[in-house]
Motif scaffolding. Structure first.
Motif, PDB file in Angstrom:
ATOM      1  N   MET A   1      -6.699  16.227 -29.588  1.00 23.68           N
ATOM      2  CA  MET A   1      -8.071  16.363 -29.094  1.00 23.68           C
ATOM      3  C   MET A   1      -8.206  17.662 -28.300  1.00 23.68           C
ATOM      4  N   GLN A   2      -9.299  18.415 -28.561  1.00 22.96           N
ATOM      5  CA  GLN A   2      -9.517  19.675 -27.861  1.00 22.96           C
ATOM      6  C   GLN A   2      -9.863  19.433 -26.399  1.00 22.96           C
ATOM      7  N   SER A   3      -9.371  20.333 -25.562  1.00 20.47           N
ATOM      8  CA  SER A   3      -9.733  20.273 -24.155  1.00 20.47           C
ATOM      9  C   SER A   3     -11.147  20.813 -23.964  1.00 20.47           C
ATOM     10  N   LYS A   4     -11.700  20.533 -22.815  1.00 15.36           N
ATOM     11  CA  LYS A   4     -13.044  21.030 -22.504  1.00 15.36           C
ATOM     12  C   LYS A   4     -13.084  22.551 -22.594  1.00 15.36           C
ATOM     13  N   GLU A   5     -12.043  23.205 -22.057  1.00 15.58           N
ATOM     14  CA  GLU A   5     -11.988  24.670 -22.084  1.00 15.58           C
ATOM     15  C   GLU A   5     -11.931  25.193 -23.512  1.00 15.58           C
ATOM     16  N   ASP A   6     -11.141  24.528 -24.367  1.00 11.63           N
ATOM     17  CA  ASP A   6     -11.039  24.946 -25.763  1.00 11.63           C
ATOM     18  C   ASP A   6     -12.375  24.796 -26.479  1.00 11.63           C
ATOM     19  N   ILE A   7     -13.093  23.703 -26.172  1.00  9.74           N
ATOM     20  CA  ILE A   7     -14.393  23.486 -26.798  1.00  9.74           C
ATOM     21  C   ILE A   7     -15.369  24.591 -26.397  1.00  9.74           C
ATOM     22  N   ILE A   8     -15.379  24.930 -25.108  1.00 13.58           N
ATOM     23  CA  ILE A   8     -16.277  25.987 -24.625  1.00 13.58           C
ATOM     24  C   ILE A   8     -15.936  27.320 -25.275  1.00 13.58           C
ATOM     25  N   ASN A   9     -14.611  27.618 -25.345  1.00  8.50           N
ATOM     26  CA  ASN A   9     -14.194  28.873 -25.959  1.00  8.50           C
ATOM     27  C   ASN A   9     -14.564  28.921 -27.439  1.00  8.50           C
ATOM     28  N   ASP A  10     -14.480  27.795 -28.092  1.00 10.55           N
ATOM     29  CA  ASP A  10     -14.830  27.727 -29.508  1.00 10.55           C
ATOM     30  C   ASP A  10     -16.325  27.962 -29.714  1.00 10.55           C
ATOM     31  N   ILE A  11     -17.141  27.374 -28.841  1.00  7.59           N
ATOM     32  CA  ILE A  11     -18.593  27.569 -28.933  1.00  7.59           C
ATOM     33  C   ILE A  11     -18.962  29.033 -28.750  1.00  7.59           C
ATOM     34  N   LEU A  12     -18.244  29.699 -27.852  1.00  5.39           N
ATOM     35  CA  LEU A  12     -18.563  31.095 -27.528  1.00  5.39           C
ATOM     36  C   LEU A  12     -17.781  32.102 -28.362  1.00  5.39           C
ATOM     37  N   SER A  13     -17.066  31.648 -29.356  1.00  5.50           N
ATOM     38  CA  SER A  13     -16.135  32.506 -30.083  1.00  5.50           C
ATOM     39  C   SER A  13     -16.797  33.634 -30.862  1.00  5.50           C
ATOM     40  N   ASP A  14     -18.044  33.468 -31.253  1.00  2.56           N
ATOM     41  CA  ASP A  14     -18.717  34.496 -32.053  1.00  2.56           C
ATOM     42  C   ASP A  14     -19.341  35.603 -31.201  1.00  2.56           C
ATOM     43  N   ILE A  15     -19.346  35.424 -29.884  1.00  3.97           N
ATOM     44  CA  ILE A  15     -19.891  36.462 -29.008  1.00  3.97           C
ATOM     45  C   ILE A  15     -18.865  37.577 -28.882  1.00  3.97           C
ATOM     46  N   PRO A  16     -19.225  38.823 -29.155  1.00  2.00           N
ATOM     47  CA  PRO A  16     -18.258  39.925 -29.053  1.00  2.00           C
ATOM     48  C   PRO A  16     -17.656  40.008 -27.657  1.00  2.00           C
ATOM     49  N   GLU A  17     -16.355  40.188 -27.593  1.00  2.00           N
ATOM     50  CA  GLU A  17     -15.689  40.275 -26.294  1.00  2.00           C
ATOM     51  C   GLU A  17     -15.905  41.630 -25.643  1.00  2.00           C
ATOM     52  N   ASP A  18     -15.892  42.681 -26.433  1.00  2.00           N
ATOM     53  CA  ASP A  18     -15.992  44.034 -25.886  1.00  2.00           C
ATOM     54  C   ASP A  18     -17.448  44.495 -25.954  1.00  2.00           C
ATOM     55  N   THR A  19     -18.220  44.130 -24.956  1.00  2.00           N
ATOM     56  CA  THR A  19     -19.634  44.485 -24.947  1.00  2.00           C
ATOM     57  C   THR A  19     -19.945  45.599 -23.956  1.00  2.00           C
ATOM     58  N   GLU A  20     -18.940  46.061 -23.238  1.00  2.21           N
ATOM     59  CA  GLU A  20     -19.149  47.157 -22.295  1.00  2.21           C
ATOM     60  C   GLU A  20     -19.333  48.471 -23.044  1.00  2.21           C
ATOM     61  N   VAL A  21     -20.057  49.387 -22.430  1.00  2.00           N
ATOM     62  CA  VAL A  21     -20.210  50.725 -23.009  1.00  2.00           C
ATOM     63  C   VAL A  21     -19.814  51.749 -21.962  1.00  2.00           C
ATOM     64  N   GLN A  22     -19.354  52.881 -22.431  1.00  2.00           N
ATOM     65  CA  GLN A  22     -19.050  53.996 -21.537  1.00  2.00           C
ATOM     66  C   GLN A  22     -20.218  54.963 -21.541  1.00  2.00           C
ATOM     67  N   VAL A  23     -20.595  55.428 -20.358  1.00  2.00           N
ATOM     68  CA  VAL A  23     -21.781  56.275 -20.240  1.00  2.00           C
ATOM     69  C   VAL A  23     -21.435  57.581 -19.536  1.00  2.00           C
ATOM     70  N   HIS A  24     -22.059  58.656 -20.022  1.00  2.00           N
ATOM     71  CA  HIS A  24     -22.015  59.961 -19.374  1.00  2.00           C
ATOM     72  C   HIS A  24     -23.349  60.154 -18.658  1.00  2.00           C
ATOM     73  N   LEU A  25     -23.321  60.538 -17.407  1.00  2.00           N
ATOM     74  CA  LEU A  25     -24.545  60.656 -16.623  1.00  2.00           C
ATOM     75  C   LEU A  25     -25.206  62.016 -16.820  1.00  2.00           C
ATOM     76  N   PRO A  26     -26.539  62.062 -16.730  1.00  2.00           N
ATOM     77  CA  PRO A  26     -27.261  63.336 -16.888  1.00  2.00           C
ATOM     78  C   PRO A  26     -26.839  64.405 -15.881  1.00  2.00           C
ATOM     79  N   SER A  27     -26.344  63.989 -14.713  1.00  2.00           N
ATOM     80  CA  SER A  27     -25.907  64.961 -13.695  1.00  2.00           C
ATOM     81  C   SER A  27     -24.575  65.605 -14.045  1.00  2.00           C
TER      82      SER A  27
END
Length: 238
Positions: A1-27
């Motif tokens: 039987m899956q644990s609660k944490e495993d179930i949550i991780n499975d539900i969220l599995s399709d969300i991309p993990e690397d969603t951060e972006v690197q930015v160069h500032l206008p200054s």
């Protein structure tokens, strides 16, 4: 039987993990003591961020939001045009490129449903010769003045015209080579208005993201140039 944490991780599995972006500032980091190629990390806002904004008692919800999502520098240290660029980029990566809003016609006041592509807004970087502080030469006094550019932490000092003028001495680093603030404050009070306007013009730099958009009214056909409204509602926070 899956644990609660495993179930949550499975539900969220399709969300991309690397969603951060690197930015160069206008200054181009010319005022932060960093290398020009230094990049900052910006992550999309989350539901937790929105809840924090709603419950926060701060007068600066957008500053709070940026501080939560930006890594590498405190928001209070940013130049105003760098902050505005980051606001636009944060909205883009959090909700998508298209921003739907109502823009009022300057001719008939009709509110026009408008879709703005944030990635298409023009961004002006500072030129190679950009220096800090900004040096201006006064037309009447015939003296050079070194002007410190306002940071986000200075926003309250510039909240209205009266405060901006009363506290102008805070942003003058030197006047004809003199750095004593008491001398600078007294000299400013005796300057012709045209010289004061010249000093204030140092704040109005045409750098960063251009938020002006062209609107053709669907009601009267008039053409207006409108500044995008930037409030907490820009991020879906009411």
């Amino acid at each position: 039987m899956q644990s609660k944490e495993d179930i949550i991780n499975d539900i969220l599995s399709d969300i991309p993990e690397d969603t951060e972006v690197q930015v160069h500032l206008p200054s181009r980091n010319k005022v932060y003591g960093l290398e020009e190629d230094h990049v900052f990390t910006l992550r999309p806002m989350t539901f937790e961020d929105e809840k924090q904004l709603i419950s926060s008692k701060t007068d600066d919800p957008i500053n709070l939001l940026l501080d939560r999502c930006l890594d590498g520098i405190s928001v209070t240290k940013l130049l105003s045009f760098d902050k505005l660029y980051l606001i636009m980029k944060l909205r883009e990566i959090s909700y998508g490129d298209e921003y739907e809003t109502l823009l009022p016609c300057s001719h008939c006041s009709t509110e026009n449903p408008t879709t703005i592509k944030l990635s298409e807004l023009v961004v002006h970087e500072v030129p190679d010769e950009f220096t800090k502080p900004v040096i201006v030469r006064l037309p009447r006094a015939k003296k050079e003045v070194s002007v410190r550019l306002p940071r986000v932490k200075d926003e309250k000092l510039l909240a209205n015209a009266e405060d901006s003028l009363d506290g102008l001495w805070r942003f003058v680093e030197s006047f004809d080579g003199h750095t004593d603030k008491s001398i600078i404050a007294e000299v400013l009070n005796k300057l012709p208005l045209v010289d004061i306007k010249t000093i204030l013009s140092a704040f109005n730099l045409d750098f960063g993201v251009d938020t002006k958009v062209k609107l053709k009214c669907k009601s009267c056909g008039g053409v207006s140039i409108i500044d995008l409204p930037i409030t907490a509602n820009f991020f879906g926070v009411s």
